[in-house]
Design a protein around this motif. Structure first.
Motif, PDB file in Angstrom:
ATOM      1  N   GLU A 109       0.833  -1.208   0.000  1.00 24.24           N
ATOM      2  CA  GLU A 109       0.000   0.000   0.000  1.00 24.24           C
ATOM      3  C   GLU A 109       0.867   1.257   0.000  1.00 24.24           C
ATOM      4  O   GLU A 109       0.570   2.237  -0.698  1.00 24.24           O
ATOM      5  CB  GLU A 109      -0.921  -0.003   1.212  1.00 24.24           C
ATOM      6  N   PHE A 110       1.941   1.224   0.768  1.00 20.21           N
ATOM      7  CA  PHE A 110       2.871   2.360   0.810  1.00 20.21           C
ATOM      8  C   PHE A 110       3.436   2.631  -0.587  1.00 20.21           C
ATOM      9  O   PHE A 110       3.477   3.774  -1.048  1.00 20.21           O
ATOM     10  CB  PHE A 110       4.006   2.036   1.798  1.00 20.21           C
ATOM     11  N   PHE A 111       3.817   1.578  -1.290  1.00 22.24           N
ATOM     12  CA  PHE A 111       4.398   1.767  -2.625  1.00 22.24           C
ATOM     13  C   PHE A 111       3.342   2.144  -3.668  1.00 22.24           C
ATOM     14  O   PHE A 111       3.641   2.853  -4.630  1.00 22.24           O
ATOM     15  CB  PHE A 111       5.179   0.522  -3.049  1.00 22.24           C
ATOM     16  N   ASN A 147      17.065  12.176  -1.161  1.00 18.61           N
ATOM     17  CA  ASN A 147      17.723  11.208  -0.273  1.00 18.61           C
ATOM     18  C   ASN A 147      16.771  10.161   0.297  1.00 18.61           C
ATOM     19  O   ASN A 147      17.176   9.324   1.106  1.00 18.61           O
ATOM     20  CB  ASN A 147      18.394  11.944   0.899  1.00 18.61           C
ATOM     21  N   CYS A 148      15.522  10.206  -0.109  1.00 16.90           N
ATOM     22  CA  CYS A 148      14.544   9.254   0.449  1.00 16.90           C
ATOM     23  C   CYS A 148      14.930   7.819   0.104  1.00 16.90           C
ATOM     24  O   CYS A 148      15.282   7.507  -1.037  1.00 16.90           O
ATOM     25  CB  CYS A 148      13.150   9.551  -0.100  1.00 16.90           C
ATOM     26  N   ILE A 149      14.860   6.945   1.111  1.00 16.01           N
ATOM     27  CA  ILE A 149      15.167   5.519   0.892  1.00 16.01           C
ATOM     28  C   ILE A 149      13.891   4.668   1.009  1.00 16.01           C
ATOM     29  O   ILE A 149      13.965   3.444   1.121  1.00 16.01           O
ATOM     30  CB  ILE A 149      16.242   5.017   1.870  1.00 16.01           C
ATOM     31  N   LEU A 150      12.732   5.336   1.025  1.00 15.34           N
ATOM     32  CA  LEU A 150      11.443   4.637   1.043  1.00 15.34           C
ATOM     33  C   LEU A 150      11.335   3.632   2.189  1.00 15.34           C
ATOM     34  O   LEU A 150      10.866   2.503   1.999  1.00 15.34           O
ATOM     35  CB  LEU A 150      11.208   3.957  -0.320  1.00 15.34           C
ATOM     36  N   CYS A 151      11.763   4.075   3.344  1.00 23.61           N
ATOM     37  CA  CYS A 151      11.733   3.182   4.508  1.00 23.61           C
ATOM     38  C   CYS A 151      10.349   3.106   5.138  1.00 23.61           C
ATOM     39  O   CYS A 151      10.049   2.183   5.884  1.00 23.61           O
ATOM     40  CB  CYS A 151      12.751   3.633   5.539  1.00 23.61           C
ATOM     41  N   ALA A 152       9.512   4.124   4.900  1.00 26.39           N
ATOM     42  CA  ALA A 152       8.145   4.214   5.449  1.00 26.39           C
ATOM     43  C   ALA A 152       8.104   4.585   6.927  1.00 26.39           C
ATOM     44  O   ALA A 152       7.049   4.489   7.554  1.00 26.39           O
ATOM     45  CB  ALA A 152       7.345   2.931   5.200  1.00 26.39           C
ATOM     46  N   SER A 153       9.210   5.028   7.489  1.00 21.69           N
ATOM     47  CA  SER A 153       9.182   5.490   8.889  1.00 21.69           C
ATOM     48  C   SER A 153       8.219   6.660   9.045  1.00 21.69           C
ATOM     49  O   SER A 153       7.460   6.746  10.017  1.00 21.69           O
ATOM     50  CB  SER A 153      10.588   5.932   9.330  1.00 21.69           C
ATOM     51  N   CYS A 154       8.257   7.591   8.073  1.00 23.87           N
ATOM     52  CA  CYS A 154       7.386   8.765   8.154  1.00 23.87           C
ATOM     53  C   CYS A 154       5.920   8.359   8.049  1.00 23.87           C
ATOM     54  O   CYS A 154       5.054   8.931   8.704  1.00 23.87           O
ATOM     55  CB  CYS A 154       7.747   9.760   7.054  1.00 23.87           C
ATOM     56  N   TYR A 155       5.662   7.377   7.228  1.00 20.86           N
ATOM     57  CA  TYR A 155       4.301   6.892   7.000  1.00 20.86           C
ATOM     58  C   TYR A 155       3.709   6.358   8.310  1.00 20.86           C
ATOM     59  O   TYR A 155       2.565   6.625   8.656  1.00 20.86           O
ATOM     60  CB  TYR A 155       4.370   5.788   5.949  1.00 20.86           C
ATOM     61  N   PRO A 170       3.177  11.073   3.977  1.00 20.19           N
ATOM     62  CA  PRO A 170       4.255  12.061   3.823  1.00 20.19           C
ATOM     63  C   PRO A 170       5.296  11.704   2.770  1.00 20.19           C
ATOM     64  O   PRO A 170       5.772  12.594   2.042  1.00 20.19           O
ATOM     65  CB  PRO A 170       4.895  12.131   5.214  1.00 20.19           C
ATOM     66  N   ALA A 171       5.665  10.450   2.660  1.00 18.35           N
ATOM     67  CA  ALA A 171       6.733  10.085   1.718  1.00 18.35           C
ATOM     68  C   ALA A 171       6.309  10.362   0.284  1.00 18.35           C
ATOM     69  O   ALA A 171       7.080  10.905  -0.521  1.00 18.35           O
ATOM     70  CB  ALA A 171       7.106   8.613   1.883  1.00 18.35           C
ATOM     71  N   ALA A 172       5.073  10.011  -0.046  1.00 14.29           N
ATOM     72  CA  ALA A 172       4.596  10.220  -1.415  1.00 14.29           C
ATOM     73  C   ALA A 172       4.543  11.710  -1.745  1.00 14.29           C
ATOM     74  O   ALA A 172       4.919  12.123  -2.852  1.00 14.29           O
ATOM     75  CB  ALA A 172       3.209   9.584  -1.580  1.00 14.29           C
ATOM     76  N   ALA A 213      10.843  11.649  12.355  1.00 17.93           N
ATOM     77  CA  ALA A 213      11.162  10.227  12.177  1.00 17.93           C
ATOM     78  C   ALA A 213      12.133   9.973  11.038  1.00 17.93           C
ATOM     79  O   ALA A 213      12.829   8.952  11.037  1.00 17.93           O
ATOM     80  CB  ALA A 213       9.869   9.445  11.918  1.00 17.93           C
ATOM     81  N   CYS A 214      12.206  10.874  10.085  1.00 20.52           N
ATOM     82  CA  CYS A 214      12.963  10.570   8.854  1.00 20.52           C
ATOM     83  C   CYS A 214      14.452  10.350   9.135  1.00 20.52           C
ATOM     84  O   CYS A 214      15.146  11.259   9.602  1.00 20.52           O
ATOM     85  CB  CYS A 214      12.794  11.699   7.841  1.00 20.52           C
ATOM     86  N   PRO A 215      14.976   9.179   8.811  1.00 25.72           N
ATOM     87  CA  PRO A 215      16.403   8.914   9.053  1.00 25.72           C
ATOM     88  C   PRO A 215      17.320   9.619   8.065  1.00 25.72           C
ATOM     89  O   PRO A 215      18.529   9.592   8.221  1.00 25.72           O
ATOM     90  CB  PRO A 215      16.499   7.386   8.897  1.00 25.72           C
ATOM     91  N   ARG A 216      16.741  10.239   7.051  1.00 23.15           N
ATOM     92  CA  ARG A 216      17.544  10.957   6.052  1.00 23.15           C
ATOM     93  C   ARG A 216      17.418  12.475   6.201  1.00 23.15           C
ATOM     94  O   ARG A 216      17.832  13.222   5.316  1.00 23.15           O
ATOM     95  CB  ARG A 216      17.111  10.544   4.640  1.00 23.15           C
ATOM     96  N   SER A 217      16.862  12.906   7.303  1.00 25.71           N
ATOM     97  CA  SER A 217      16.750  14.338   7.612  1.00 25.71           C
ATOM     98  C   SER A 217      16.061  15.144   6.509  1.00 25.71           C
ATOM     99  O   SER A 217      16.420  16.298   6.240  1.00 25.71           O
ATOM    100  CB  SER A 217      18.144  14.936   7.882  1.00 25.71           C
ATOM    101  N   ILE A 218      15.097  14.537   5.869  1.00 25.65           N
ATOM    102  CA  ILE A 218      14.335  15.261   4.842  1.00 25.65           C
ATOM    103  C   ILE A 218      13.328  16.184   5.530  1.00 25.65           C
ATOM    104  O   ILE A 218      12.679  15.797   6.504  1.00 25.65           O
ATOM    105  CB  ILE A 218      13.620  14.257   3.909  1.00 25.65           C
ATOM    106  N   LEU A 219      13.224  17.395   5.038  1.00 25.26           N
ATOM    107  CA  LEU A 219      12.332  18.395   5.638  1.00 25.26           C
ATOM    108  C   LEU A 219      10.904  18.143   5.148  1.00 25.26           C
ATOM    109  O   LEU A 219      10.308  18.963   4.424  1.00 25.26           O
ATOM    110  CB  LEU A 219      12.798  19.802   5.251  1.00 25.26           C
ATOM    111  N   ILE A 220      10.355  17.017   5.549  1.00 23.12           N
ATOM    112  CA  ILE A 220       9.107  16.542   4.935  1.00 23.12           C
ATOM    113  C   ILE A 220       7.955  17.529   5.130  1.00 23.12           C
ATOM    114  O   ILE A 220       7.251  17.872   4.168  1.00 23.12           O
ATOM    115  CB  ILE A 220       8.713  15.163   5.488  1.00 23.12           C
ATOM    116  N   THR A 221       7.760  17.985   6.348  1.00 21.63           N
ATOM    117  CA  THR A 221       6.615  18.873   6.607  1.00 21.63           C
ATOM    118  C   THR A 221       6.733  20.155   5.782  1.00 21.63           C
ATOM    119  O   THR A 221       5.752  20.637   5.214  1.00 21.63           O
ATOM    120  CB  THR A 221       6.523  19.212   8.107  1.00 21.63           C
TER     121      THR A 221
HETATM  122  S1  SF4 Z   1      11.123   8.587   6.593  1.00 23.00           S
HETATM  123 FE1  SF4 Z   1      12.374   9.820   5.142  1.00 23.00          FE
HETATM  124  S2  SF4 Z   1      13.586   8.270   4.031  1.00 23.00           S
HETATM  125 FE2  SF4 Z   1      11.908   7.146   5.012  1.00 23.00          FE
HETATM  126  S3  SF4 Z   1      10.243   7.070   3.452  1.00 23.00           S
HETATM  127 FE3  SF4 Z   1       9.870   8.888   4.739  1.00 23.00          FE
HETATM  128  S4  SF4 Z   1      10.873  10.571   3.604  1.00 23.00           S
HETATM  129 FE4  SF4 Z   1      11.728   8.650   2.799  1.00 23.00          FE
END
Ligand code: SF4
Ligand code: FES
Length: 238
Positions: A109-111, A147-155, A170-172, A213-221
């Motif tokens: 579902e995440f993908f 830098n997103c690695i699609l880990c789904a932590s943010c999700y 958030p990732a999408a 939560a993002c392990p890649r320090s992406i400024l998601i918000t």
């Molecule tokens: S937590 Fe960060 S690295 Fe992981 S899916 Fe979300 S945006 Fe991508």
């Protein structure tokens, strides 16, 4: 130091419901939580299910909930989650995705949500002789999101799907922004309707849990809010 890992176990084929199992592990405080899980798997209980590959924060496969916070087991030091000798660390699977076994979730579902924003460069215009030129300043507009690695932590960290399971997540949105803000991309007509949908960006309430939560320090918000602005302004951020 000695810690207790309190791990959520669940095998949908044999268990009626998830339950917790505890394992005591001798571990260096500077070791990673993944090392402690590997210790359990190798020496105590080979039936424990979790996913991992690179062990260096690159593949995104060992995202899980650690003491209620989402992140990568391979980027979490034991001393960060176990304050003292004898501490208990609670380890659970990511939220909102069906558990396949123990800490392994079905990410389909995440993908699907990720694919819905068309995460690739869209540009039907003829290619320049050598390449589509982009300045360093233009690249900086979206650099972190690459830098997103699609880990789904943010999700899993986001509270919105508790009430709205269909929220695109958030990732999408961050990956949609990655292309919407790319000076070479022309795919806004395909992407903005998906983001402007009832399950899209407007459900975000700026909890910042994804960013934390993002392990890649992406400024998601921030990227989500920029995407909202793009929609309001009818695109034109380039
Ligand atoms: S937590 Fe960060 S690295 Fe992981 S899916 Fe979300 S945006 Fe991508
Ligand atoms: S095992 Fe690859 S990111 Fe942790």
């Amino acid at each position: 130091m000695q810690i207790t890992l309190k791990i959520q176990r669940y095998n949908p084929d044999t268990d009626d419901a998830p339950y917790y199992q505890e394992y005591t592990v001798e571990v260096d405080p500077n070791a990673r939580l993944l090392d402690a899980l590997m210790d359990v798997k190798r020496f105590q209980d080979g039936s424990l299910g979790f996913r991992k590959s690179c062990a260096h924060g690159v593949c995104g496969s060992d995202a899980m909930r650690i003491n209620g916070q989402d992140g990568l087991a391979c980027k979490t030091l034991v001393k960060e989650v176990a304050e003292e000798d004898g501490a208990t660390v609670v380890v659970e699977p990511l939220r909102y995705l069906p558990v396949q076994r123990d800490l392994i979730v079905d990410q389909a579902e995440f993908f699907e949500k990720y694919k819905s924003i068309k995460p690739y460069l869209i540009n039907d215009q003829p290619v320049a002789e050598k390449e589509r030129i982009q300045s360093p300043e233009e690249r900086l507009q979206f650099d972190d999101t690459t830098n997103c690695i699609l880990c789904a932590s943010c999700y899993s960290a986001c509270p919105i799907p508790e009430e709205h399971p269909a929220f695109i997540g958030p990732a999408a949105i961050a990956q949609a922004f990655r292309f919407l803000a790319d000076s070479r991309d022309k795919g806004e007509e395909q992407r903005l309707p998906v983001l402007d949908d009832a399950d899209g960006v407007w459900l975000c309430e700026n909890h910042f849990k994804c960013t934390q939560a993002c392990p890649r320090s992406i400024l998601i918000t921030k990227r989500i809010n920029q995407t909202k602005r793009m929609i309001k302004e009818g695109k034109g951020d380039k």
